[in-house]
Design a protein around this motif. Structure first.
Motif, PDB file in Angstrom:
ATOM      1  N   ALA A  17      13.720 -22.725 -11.351  1.00  0.00           N
ATOM      2  CA  ALA A  17      12.711 -21.883 -12.196  1.00  0.00           C
ATOM      3  C   ALA A  17      11.718 -22.568 -12.598  1.00  0.00           C
ATOM      4  CB  ALA A  17      13.572 -21.378 -13.759  1.00  0.00           C
ATOM      5  N   GLU A  18      11.652 -23.877 -13.048  1.00  0.00           N
ATOM      6  CA  GLU A  18      10.345 -24.701 -13.227  1.00  0.00           C
ATOM      7  C   GLU A  18       9.559 -24.676 -11.989  1.00  0.00           C
ATOM      8  OE1 GLU A  18      11.853 -27.625 -16.885  1.00  0.00           O
ATOM      9  OE2 GLU A  18      12.111 -28.144 -14.536  1.00  0.00           O
ATOM     10  N   ARG A  20       9.214 -22.276  -9.602  1.00  0.00           N
ATOM     11  CA  ARG A  20       8.796 -21.242  -9.317  1.00  0.00           C
ATOM     12  C   ARG A  20       7.682 -20.859 -10.161  1.00  0.00           C
ATOM     13  NH1 ARG A  20      14.195 -19.451  -8.413  1.00  0.00           N
ATOM     14  NH2 ARG A  20      14.262 -18.755 -10.663  1.00  0.00           N
ATOM     15  N   LYS A  21       7.782 -21.308 -11.473  1.00  0.00           N
ATOM     16  CA  LYS A  21       6.548 -21.105 -12.379  1.00  0.00           C
ATOM     17  C   LYS A  21       5.596 -21.932 -12.289  1.00  0.00           C
ATOM     18  CE  LYS A  21       5.508 -21.668 -17.414  1.00  0.00           C
ATOM     19  NZ  LYS A  21       6.096 -21.843 -18.854  1.00  0.00           N
ATOM     20  N   ARG A  22       6.038 -23.172 -11.612  1.00  0.00           N
ATOM     21  CA  ARG A  22       4.612 -24.125 -11.560  1.00  0.00           C
ATOM     22  C   ARG A  22       3.939 -23.544 -10.151  1.00  0.00           C
ATOM     23  NH1 ARG A  22       4.464 -27.763  -7.412  1.00  0.00           N
ATOM     24  NH2 ARG A  22       6.868 -27.940  -7.109  1.00  0.00           N
ATOM     25  N   ARG A  24       3.687 -20.549  -9.185  1.00  0.00           N
ATOM     26  CA  ARG A  24       2.907 -19.314  -9.612  1.00  0.00           C
ATOM     27  C   ARG A  24       1.643 -19.525 -10.092  1.00  0.00           C
ATOM     28  NH1 ARG A  24       8.075 -17.172 -10.954  1.00  0.00           N
ATOM     29  NH2 ARG A  24       7.553 -17.800 -13.193  1.00  0.00           N
ATOM     30  N   THR A  25       1.621 -20.598 -10.854  1.00  0.00           N
ATOM     31  CA  THR A  25       0.298 -21.164 -11.662  1.00  0.00           C
ATOM     32  C   THR A  25      -0.581 -21.724 -10.580  1.00  0.00           C
ATOM     33  OG1 THR A  25       1.600 -21.690 -13.774  1.00  0.00           O
ATOM     34  CG2 THR A  25      -0.539 -22.761 -13.438  1.00  0.00           C
ATOM     35  N   LYS A 221      -4.360 -24.833 -16.989  1.00  0.00           N
ATOM     36  CA  LYS A 221      -3.189 -24.695 -17.264  1.00  0.00           C
ATOM     37  C   LYS A 221      -2.211 -25.255 -16.182  1.00  0.00           C
ATOM     38  CE  LYS A 221      -2.999 -20.442 -20.071  1.00  0.00           C
ATOM     39  NZ  LYS A 221      -2.381 -19.193 -20.150  1.00  0.00           N
TER      40      LYS A 221
END
Length: 449
Positions: A17-18, A20-22, A24-25, A221
Motif C-alpha cells: 500500500a505504501e 502504490r501511494k509513493r 502515485r505521488t 509532497k
C-alpha cells in the motif's frame, strides 16, 4: 576523484500500500511538474512567430522580425546547459526533490513576468532586452528540469517498469505543448487580432502562476528517490559531478548521448515550433487552425508515449529509440511533400503521423535510455549535460537553420529536409554505438540479457 558505483535498484522496505501511494505521488509530481514547466517554455515558442515578432521587433521586416524572435527563442536553449550544470550539481549533491521544486519556482516567475512586459511601442528598445533576459531565466530554470523529472520517475520505478516510468516526464512535455497551443488558439478565437495583440496573449502567461502553484505543492509532497538516498547513506556523493561525466567510459557515453539526441531535438522543434510559422506564413493557413492541428498532434503523442515506455520494457530502450529515429528520417521528405499540397487536411495527417505517432515512439524511450548512461552519483549532471548541451544545436537553432535554408532556395523545403534527414542518420549511428556493458542501469529488455 573517482566515485564509487552504487546499486541503483535499492528500495526502502515498505508495504504494498505504501509503495502504490509513493508511486502515485511520483507519477503526479513528474507528470504535473513537467507539464507546467514545458507549458511555460513553449508558450514563448508559440508566441515567437505569432506575437513577439510584431510587438517586440516591429520596425523590422516580417522575415527579419520572425528571425529575431526565433533568435531569442534559441537563447533559451543556450542558457539551458548553464542551468543543467548548476542544477545538476545541486541535484547530485543535495537531492532530486529540492532541485525540482526550485526549477519550477524560477520558471514560473520568469513566465509570469514575461506576460507583464511592456511592448516596444511603450518602452522602445528596452522591451526586447527585457524579453531576452526573461528568456534567459526560463532557459536556466528548464536546464535542471528534464533530467530531474526523469530521475524522479526512473529511480522510483520497479525494475521491470523502468521504461514505462521513464516515459512519464515525456508525456508532460507533450501535454505542456498541447496546453500552450490550445490556450493560444482559444484566446485568438475569443479576441479579435487587435485585442489579442493588445492584451489577449498575456492571459496565457498569467495562467502559468496558477499552474506553477499547484505543481510546486505536489512536488514538495514527493519523497526523495531511493537511489539518491542510498548514495547519501553510503556517503558516495561526487564532489565534482561534471568532472566525472567527462572522465573514463563516461566520456564515450556523453559524446554518443549528445549525438544521439540530435535527431530528436531537431524533430521536435521542426514539428512543434517551426511548422507553426511555416504553415501560417508560407502555406498561409489560418493561425487558429494550425494551432489546433499542433494541439491534436501533441495530444496523440501524449497518449502514445506510455506505449513507447512499455515497448522499451519489452524490447529495450535502445532498440525502440533507434527504430523511431530511423522512421523520422524516412518520413521527412514525404511530410514536406504533403505540406506542399497546401491542403489543411493533408497538413493535419502529416503532423499527426510524424509528430503524434513517430515522435512518440522514440521520445518515450529517450529518458530511460539516457538515465542508463551514468551511475547514480553523477546521473543528474550527466543527463543534464546530454540533454541541454545538445539542445543548443539540436533544438534551439533548428527553426533558424530551417528558415535560412528555405529562404536560400526561394521557398523550396528540400534542402531543409536534407538537413533533417542528416540529423536522423547521426542519431541512429550514435545510438547503435552505445554499448550495453557501458550502461549503469538495466534499460534493455530481459530477453536481451
Amino acid at each position: 576523484m573517482t566515485t564509487t558505483a552504487v546499486h541503483a535498484d535499492f528500495e526502502q522496505p515498505e508495504t504494498e500500500a505504501e509503495k502504490r501511494k509513493r508511486l502515485r505521488t511520483v507519477v503526479a509530481a513528474s507528470l504535473l511538474g513537467t507539464t507546467v514547466e514545458w507549458y511555460d517554455f513553449f508558450l514563448y515558442a508559440t508566441a515567437a512567430g505569432l506575437v513577439f515578432n510584431e510587438l517586440f521587433f516591429p520596425d523590422e521586416s516580417s522575415f527579419i522580425g520572425t528571425m529575431l524572435a526565433f533568435a531569442t527563442f534559441a537563447v533559451g536553449f543556450v542558457m539551458r546547459p548553464v542551468g543543467g550544470l548548476v542544477f545538476g550539481h545541486i541535484g547530485d549533491r543535495i537531492g532530486r526533490k529540492k532541485t525540482l521544486a526550485l526549477t519550477m519556482f524560477v520558471m514560473g516567475v520568469a513566465t509570469a513576468l514575461m506576460g507583464a512586459l511592456p511592448t516596444a511601442a511603450q518602452i522602445g528598445v528596452l522591451a526586447p532586452i527585457l524579453l531576452l533576459l526573461l528568456r534567459i531565466l526560463q532557459g536556466f530554470a528548464l536546464g535542471g528540469e528534464w533530467a530531474g523529472a526523469v530521475l524522479l520517475s526512473v529511480e522510483h520505478s520497479p525494475a521491470k517498469k523502468r521504461g514505462l516510468f521513464g516515459s512519464i516526464p515525456q508525456v508532460g512535455l507533450a501535454l505542456g505543448l498541447a496546453l500552450g497551443t490550445a490556450v493560444f488558439a482559444a484566446l485568438q478565437t475569443v479576441f479579435d487580432d487587435e485585442q489579442f495583440l493588445a492584451y489577449g496573449w498575456r492571459i496565457a502567461f498569467a495562467l502559468s502562476i496558477v499552474l506553477v502553484a499547484v505543481g510546486f505543492v505536489v512536488r514538495l509532497k514527493v519523497e526523495e528517490t531511493p537511489a539518491f538516498e542510498e548514495v547519501s547513506r553510503l556517503k558516495a556523493r561526487s564532489s565534482a559531478p561534471v568532472k566525472e561525466v567527462l572522465r573514463g567510459r563516461n566520456t564515450r557515453n556523453t559524446v554518443l548521448g549528445l549525438l544521439s539526441r540530435w535527431g530528436e531535438g531537431a524533430a521536435f522543434n521542426t514539428w512543434g515550433v517551426f511548422a507553426i510559422t511555416y504553415a501560417t506564413g508560407t502555406l498561409a493557413f489560418d493561425k487558429v487552425q494550425v494551432l489546433l492541428v499542433v494541439t491534436v498532434a501533441a495530444l496523440v503523442m501524449a497518449a502514445l508515449l506510455p506505449l513507447s515506455g512499455i515497448a522499451s520494457d519489452r524490447y529495450g530502450a535502445r532498440r525502440v529509440y533507434t527504430l523511431g529515429i530511423a522512421l523520422y528520417g524516412l518520413a521527412v521528405f514525404p511530410v514536406f511533400a504533403l505540406f506542399g499540397t497546401e491542403n489543411l487536411l493533408w497538413f493535419t495527417v502529416a503532423m499527426v503521423l510524424v509528430f503524434g505517432v513517430i515522435h512518440a515512439l522514440f521520445y518515450g524511450a529517450q529518458g530511460t535510455l539516457y538515465a542508463g548512461l551514468y551511475p547514480t552519483e553523477i546521473r543528474y549532471t550527466g543527463l543534464s549535460v546530454v540533454y541541454q548541451f545538445s539542445g543548443i544545436y539540436a533544438s534551439g537553432l533548428t527553426p533558424l537553420i530551417l528558415a535560412g535554408l528555405i529562404a536560400s532556395t526561394d521557398g523550396a523545403p528540400w534542402l531543409a529536409c536534407g538537413y533533417l534527414v542528416a540529423t536522423a542518420l547521426i542519431s541512429v549511428v550514435a545510438t547503435t554505438l552505445i554499448r550495453r556493458e557501458d550502461l549503469h542501469l538495466a534499460v534493455d529488455a530481459p530477453n536481451d540479457e
